[in-house]
Motif scaffolding. Structure first.
Motif, PDB file in Angstrom:
ATOM      1  N   THR A 118      -8.019 -10.492   2.591  1.00 27.61           N
ATOM      2  CA  THR A 118      -9.209 -10.111   3.173  1.00 27.61           C
ATOM      3  C   THR A 118     -10.084  -9.141   2.283  1.00 27.61           C
ATOM      4  N   GLU A 119      -9.359  -8.735   0.818  1.00 29.74           N
ATOM      5  CA  GLU A 119     -10.057  -8.167   0.036  1.00 29.74           C
ATOM      6  C   GLU A 119     -11.020  -9.026  -0.741  1.00 29.74           C
ATOM      7  N   ASP A 127       2.643  -0.614  10.396  1.00 23.40           N
ATOM      8  CA  ASP A 127       1.448   0.189  10.016  1.00 23.40           C
ATOM      9  C   ASP A 127       0.467  -1.092   9.871  1.00 23.40           C
ATOM     10  N   TYR A 128      -0.516  -1.226  10.688  1.00 22.88           N
ATOM     11  CA  TYR A 128      -1.711  -2.330  10.434  1.00 22.88           C
ATOM     12  C   TYR A 128      -3.093  -1.620  10.178  1.00 22.88           C
ATOM     13  N   SER A 129      -2.827  -0.466   9.317  1.00 21.01           N
ATOM     14  CA  SER A 129      -4.147   0.192   8.833  1.00 21.01           C
ATOM     15  C   SER A 129      -4.664  -0.476   7.387  1.00 21.01           C
ATOM     16  N   ASN A 130      -3.380  -1.102   6.644  1.00 23.43           N
ATOM     17  CA  ASN A 130      -3.820  -1.681   5.617  1.00 23.43           C
ATOM     18  C   ASN A 130      -4.256  -3.235   5.695  1.00 23.43           C
ATOM     19  N   ASN A 131      -5.293  -3.494   5.221  1.00 22.61           N
ATOM     20  CA  ASN A 131      -5.768  -4.824   5.455  1.00 22.61           C
ATOM     21  C   ASN A 131      -5.159  -5.707   4.517  1.00 22.61           C
ATOM     22  N   PRO A 132      -4.675  -6.942   4.943  1.00 23.59           N
ATOM     23  CA  PRO A 132      -3.794  -7.922   4.105  1.00 23.59           C
ATOM     24  C   PRO A 132      -4.767  -8.289   2.871  1.00 23.59           C
ATOM     25  N   PHE A 133      -4.134  -8.824   1.922  1.00 25.48           N
ATOM     26  CA  PHE A 133      -4.765  -8.909   0.611  1.00 25.48           C
ATOM     27  C   PHE A 133      -5.888 -10.040   0.499  1.00 25.48           C
TER      28      PHE A 133
END
Length: 75
Positions: free
Chosen positions: A19-20, A11-17
């Motif tokens: 980039t928050e 699942d690549y829909s969640n951005n990595p931390f």
């Protein structure tokens, strides 16, 4: 033989931390803190160099005064 069904969906829909927004602000604050510490450290070292120079001058003047005072009383 039975067929094994492997579901290897990522699942690549969640951005990595990293980039928050909160993480970028935290890193910016950390870098700002380090920059301020480096600048303040540089000022302290210049101040200490000036203080050492002034102390050497005062000691030199004191030695010269003591020499003049000792030769003045002996003569």
């Amino acid at each position: 033989m039975e067929e094994i069904n492997l579901d290897i969906g990522i699942d690549y829909s969640n951005n990595p931390f990293y980039t928050e927004t909160w993480f970028l602000i935290l890193i910016a604050l950390l870098l700002l803190f380090l920059l301020i510490q480096l600048i303040r450290g540089g000022k302290r070292s210049r101040r200490s160099q000036k203080a050492e120079k002034a102390l050497k001058e005062v000691l030199k003047e004191s030695e010269e005064f003591q020499e003049k005072a000792s030769t003045g009383t002996d003569g």
